[in-house]
Enzyme design. Structure first.
Site, PDB file in Angstrom:
ATOM      1  N   ASP A   6     -12.779   4.958   3.306  1.00 24.21           N
ATOM      2  CA  ASP A   6     -11.330   5.051   3.527  1.00 24.21           C
ATOM      3  C   ASP A   6     -10.936   6.473   3.920  1.00 24.21           C
ATOM      4  O   ASP A   6     -10.893   7.373   3.086  1.00 24.21           O
ATOM      5  CB  ASP A   6     -10.605   4.615   2.237  1.00 24.21           C
ATOM      6  CG  ASP A   6      -9.083   4.669   2.370  1.00 24.21           C
ATOM      7  OD1 ASP A   6      -8.569   5.190   3.377  1.00 24.21           O
ATOM      8  OD2 ASP A   6      -8.402   4.197   1.435  1.00 24.21           O
ATOM      9  N   LYS A  10       2.070  11.347  -3.578  1.00 20.56           N
ATOM     10  CA  LYS A  10       1.129  10.513  -4.323  1.00 20.56           C
ATOM     11  C   LYS A  10       0.127  11.396  -5.075  1.00 20.56           C
ATOM     12  O   LYS A  10      -0.371  11.031  -6.134  1.00 20.56           O
ATOM     13  CB  LYS A  10       0.399   9.594  -3.348  1.00 20.56           C
ATOM     14  CG  LYS A  10      -0.528   8.587  -3.986  1.00 20.56           C
ATOM     15  CD  LYS A  10      -1.054   7.640  -2.928  1.00 20.56           C
ATOM     16  CE  LYS A  10      -2.038   6.640  -3.503  1.00 20.56           C
ATOM     17  NZ  LYS A  10      -2.479   5.690  -2.460  1.00 20.56           N
ATOM     18  N   ASP A  58       0.887  -1.165   0.000  1.00 20.84           N
ATOM     19  CA  ASP A  58       0.000   0.000   0.000  1.00 20.84           C
ATOM     20  C   ASP A  58       0.924   1.213   0.000  1.00 20.84           C
ATOM     21  O   ASP A  58       1.558   1.509   1.011  1.00 20.84           O
ATOM     22  CB  ASP A  58      -0.873  -0.034   1.267  1.00 20.84           C
ATOM     23  CG  ASP A  58      -1.695   1.246   1.450  1.00 20.84           C
ATOM     24  OD1 ASP A  58      -1.723   2.086   0.519  1.00 20.84           O
ATOM     25  OD2 ASP A  58      -2.307   1.396   2.529  1.00 20.84           O
ATOM     26  N   GLU A  85      -7.384   0.057  -4.574  1.00 20.81           N
ATOM     27  CA  GLU A  85      -7.364   0.013  -3.106  1.00 20.81           C
ATOM     28  C   GLU A  85      -8.648  -0.573  -2.506  1.00 20.81           C
ATOM     29  O   GLU A  85      -8.570  -1.434  -1.637  1.00 20.81           O
ATOM     30  CB  GLU A  85      -7.072   1.407  -2.533  1.00 20.81           C
ATOM     31  CG  GLU A  85      -5.617   1.793  -2.731  1.00 20.81           C
ATOM     32  CD  GLU A  85      -5.311   3.253  -2.403  1.00 20.81           C
ATOM     33  OE1 GLU A  85      -6.176   3.930  -1.808  1.00 20.81           O
ATOM     34  OE2 GLU A  85      -4.209   3.705  -2.750  1.00 20.81           O
TER      35      GLU A  85
HETATM   36  P1  ADP Z   1      -2.944   7.176   3.989  1.00 21.27           P
HETATM   37  O1  ADP Z   1      -3.917   6.245   3.386  1.00 21.27           O
HETATM   38  O2  ADP Z   1      -3.261   8.622   3.752  1.00 21.27           O
HETATM   39  O3  ADP Z   1      -1.534   6.888   3.653  1.00 21.27           O
HETATM   40  P2  ADP Z   1      -3.367   5.975   6.689  1.00 21.27           P
HETATM   41  O4  ADP Z   1      -4.468   5.080   6.337  1.00 21.27           O
HETATM   42  O5  ADP Z   1      -2.118   5.362   7.176  1.00 21.27           O
HETATM   43  O6  ADP Z   1      -3.039   7.057   5.587  1.00 21.27           O
HETATM   44  O7  ADP Z   1      -3.920   6.956   7.844  1.00 21.27           O
HETATM   45  C1  ADP Z   1      -3.087   7.856   8.480  1.00 21.27           C
HETATM   46  C2  ADP Z   1      -3.873   8.697   9.449  1.00 21.27           C
HETATM   47  O8  ADP Z   1      -4.505   7.867  10.417  1.00 21.27           O
HETATM   48  C3  ADP Z   1      -2.971   9.650  10.205  1.00 21.27           C
HETATM   49  O9  ADP Z   1      -3.584  10.921  10.278  1.00 21.27           O
HETATM   50  C4  ADP Z   1      -2.894   9.009  11.580  1.00 21.27           C
HETATM   51  O10 ADP Z   1      -2.677   9.962  12.603  1.00 21.27           O
HETATM   52  C5  ADP Z   1      -4.260   8.395  11.697  1.00 21.27           C
HETATM   53  N1  ADP Z   1      -4.327   7.319  12.684  1.00 21.27           N
HETATM   54  C6  ADP Z   1      -3.544   6.216  12.769  1.00 21.27           C
HETATM   55  N2  ADP Z   1      -3.895   5.467  13.828  1.00 21.27           N
HETATM   56  C7  ADP Z   1      -4.929   6.120  14.445  1.00 21.27           C
HETATM   57  C8  ADP Z   1      -5.736   5.855  15.609  1.00 21.27           C
HETATM   58  N3  ADP Z   1      -5.527   4.780  16.367  1.00 21.27           N
HETATM   59  N4  ADP Z   1      -6.703   6.759  15.900  1.00 21.27           N
HETATM   60  C9  ADP Z   1      -6.901   7.847  15.150  1.00 21.27           C
HETATM   61  N5  ADP Z   1      -6.182   8.142  14.063  1.00 21.27           N
HETATM   62  C10 ADP Z   1      -5.210   7.293  13.702  1.00 21.27           C
HETATM   63 MG    MG Z   2      -4.572   4.670   2.359  1.00 18.80          MG
END
Ligand code: ADP
Ligand code: MG
Length: 602
Positions: free
Chosen positions: A193, A70, A8, A171
């Site tokens: 998402d 991205k 991912d 995705e």
């Molecule tokens: P992307 O798809 O944009 O790469 P992610 O799916 O990894 O991102 O999501 C990242 C976001 O999720 C960040 O803002 C992070 O702070 C938040 N995040 C990760 N774990 C938690 C949690 N336990 N509670 C709330 N927010 C979270």
């Molecule tokens: Mg993502």
């Protein structure tokens, strides 16, 4: 067959997973975290940092820390998305010679696939360490709405990282696989998402192993970052009113505050209350200033509720676009780290009138699904055929600047169509074909993928030559074109001018540069490991020091404090020799503590 990983490559975080014998192994990075920030930093002394290390120094080194690239993948500099990002990004976004968006750091231009490749390379290395094998192949996930240019760019990123991208998977389809939706079942699911910077809602129909994205909607500028920013604003405002100091003017304080805000947000997903504690955050003439504040989950929710509610309007749009009602949805899947926030889960549950499926870790779901697809391709998972659909219509420009569709959207891939082209003038030696992707009626409103010239057409009166052109979209959603002269039965030459993307020469050049970087990349992995060990030892030493302080002499205590302080400073430096030295010294201190503690026991 060699092991194939699923990746991912996220806007904010990336994740790599290996699926073997029915078990998904999410692979931790050198620092032990299961996701890696999609961030690349260039330090003044020419080092390149990737992931957590890059994130930790982002605010202190803003112009040279690149993130969220991205959003630039396969895009022209002039597109609104890129323009909007340029307004807020602390680093420089520029146009490359062919008009593609790129970033500039220390005067050097990097294409988005190059930046993506730095992240992919780090993931690949973690996977190699984990499996103790060479990883050559990967399945990489992309948003369902990615067009040909964006998919090509993603594949280029893989190639630049020394990875052969066997398949590009959507995705939401990957998420569905991770949630165990397979060939036997059928239904209509909503994949919600919410990531770090983007929100996507997709409505998918699936049956007989074919996934069809009925509609996607979302906001490419809405995510966890916005939640963190709200919290930071509040903290900055109250600090200002208490101390009269504006933290925005202090990049180091701001970095600590940003980290603390995100950490507090994450903690509040599992506990009701957390303490934000930032000692020595800044100082003024009167001395050091600390920030200490209790934060309740309800406060965070009140601060950010309007942002979460914005996602619901997109859900409504997506349902309308897909032509389905809420009642027809058979499952709601949560994807993205932000969906761990209880308020998000409540809001989604309320709108869809059902509890969302939370059986898979939402920030790993896409990587896990990509890994399952990888296992399917490498024959590790039985006879499951999984297919995606062409996300956007493909066509050519015809008279009057109109787009004529050849392959409509939502047709299952792989697919190909054949058209016959001819000349419109006597003795015309070439025919121009302009390939487009998009849903708008006018050519100019759609994405220009490539211009083809059918060259070397034998002299003939107009309308006589018959050239058969086949447009194929492979399982990745990527286009290729072949042509055949029906008169001579020979392959017809094509001259391709891709309107975006990296040329073959550019890829070769970047690859040879990457070889030069190998040594420094290895050093970074070692440095991360050293830093992790040092930080761990500091932590345990501090704790045992509290218990054993009474048994140590004043001078021993002083020495241990000096070693601890030097250890802390060393972890913040990028100096490996210093870290190694600090580790050795601190080990002596730790040993001394253990000694007195055991003497006491004996
Ligand atoms: P992307 O798809 O944009 O790469 P992610 O799916 O990894 O991102 O999501 C990242 C976001 O999720 C960040 O803002 C992070 O702070 C938040 N995040 C990760 N774990 C938690 C949690 N336990 N509670 C709330 N927010 C979270
Ligand atoms: Mg993502």
């Amino acid at each position: 067959m060699d092991k194939v990983v699923g990746i991912d490559l996220g806007t904010t975080n990336s994740c790599v997973c290996l699926y073997e014998s029915g078990v998904a192994h999410v692979i931790p990075n050198a620092e032990g975290s299961r996701t890696t920030p999609s961030m690349v930093a260039f330090t003044p002394d020419g080092q390149r940092l990737v992931g957590n290390i890059a994130k930790r120094q982002a605010i202190a080194n803003p112009q040279n820390t690149v993130f969220a690239t991205k959003r630039l993948m396969g895009r022209k500099f002039k597109t609104p998305e890129v323009q909007r990002m340029q307004m807020t990004a602390p680093f420089k976004i520029a146009s490359s010679d062919n008009g593609d968006a790129a970033v500039t750091v220390h005067g050097k231009r990097y294409s988005p696939p190059e930046i993506g490749a730095f992240v992919l390379r780090a993931l690949k290395e973690s996977a190699q360490e984990y499996t103790e094998a060479t990883i050559k192949d990967a399945v990489v996930a992309v948003p369902a709405y990615f067009d040909d240019a964006q998919r090509q760019a993603t594949r280029d990123a893989g190639r630049l990282a020394g990875l052969n991208v066997l398949r590009i998977i959507n995705e939401p389809t990957a998420a569905a696989l991770a949630y165990g939706i397979g060939a036997e079942s059928s239904g209509t699911i909503a994949v919600y998402d919410l990531g770090g910077g983007t929100f996507d809602i997709s409505i998918l129909d699936f049956s007989g192993g074919v996934f069809q994205v009925k509609a996607t909607h979302g906001d490419t500028f809405l995510g966890g970052e916005d939640i963190d920013a709200r919290l930071m604003d509040t903290l900055i405002a109250s600090f200002l009113s208490e101390t009269n100091i504006d933290l925005r003017k202090d990049p180091v304080a701001l970095q600590r505050l940003k980290d603390a805000a995100e950490r507090a947000k994450i903690e509040l997903s599992t506990v009701d209350e957390t303490e934000i504690s930032l000692p020595f955050l800044t100082a003024d003439a009167s001395g050091p200033k600390h920030l200490r504040r209790l934060l309740h989950r309800s406060e965070l929710e009140a601060l950010t509720q309007d942002l979460i509610i914005q996602t619901i309007a997109h859900c409504e749009e997506a349902l309308t676009g897909a032509g389905v009602t809420i009642e027809q949805i058979t499952d709601v899947l949560l994807v993205g780290g932000m969906t761990k926030m209880p308020l998000v889960q409540r809001t989604v549950a309320e709108f869809f009138g059902r509890q969302p499926n939370r059986s898979v870790n939402p920030d790993e779901a896409v990587a896990v699904g990509a890994a399952i697809q990888a296992a399917i391709l490498s024959g590790d998972v039985g006879e499951v055929v999984l297919l995606d659909v062409n996300p956007l219509s493909l066509g050519i420009e015809t008279a009057g600047g109109v787009m004529t569709k050849l392959i409509p959207r939502n047709v299952t891939v792989p697919v190909s169509v054949t058209e016959i082209f001819t000349t419109s003038e006597d003795y015309q030696p070439l025919v121009n074909i302009h390939v487009l992707q998009g849903e708008r009626p006018l050519a100019a409103d759609n994405t220009s993928l490539a211009r083809f010239e059918l060259v070397g057409i034998p002299p003939a009166l107009r309308g006589v030559p018959k050239i058969e052109v086949t447009f194929s979209i492979d399982a990745n959603g990527i286009l290729s074109v072949d042509a055949r002269d029906l008169g001579t039965k020979k392959e017809q030459s094509l001259r391709v001018r891709a309107t975006s993307g990296l040329t073959e020469q550019a890829i070769e050049r970047i690859l040879s540069e990457a070889e030069q970087y190998q040594e420094s990349d290895r050093l970074h992995v070692e440095m991360a490991e050293l830093r992790r060990r040092l930080a761990g030892l500091i932590y345990t030493t501090e704790r045992s020091l509290a218990e054993s302080a009474n048994y140590l002499t004043e001078s021993e205590l002083a020495q241990i404090r000096v070693d601890l302080e030097e250890g802390r400073r060393a972890t913040e430096s990028a100096d490996m020799a210093r870290m190694a030295n600090a580790l050795r010294e601190l080990e002596k201190s730790a040993f001394r503590i253990t000694e007195v503690m055991y003497k006491d026991l004996a």
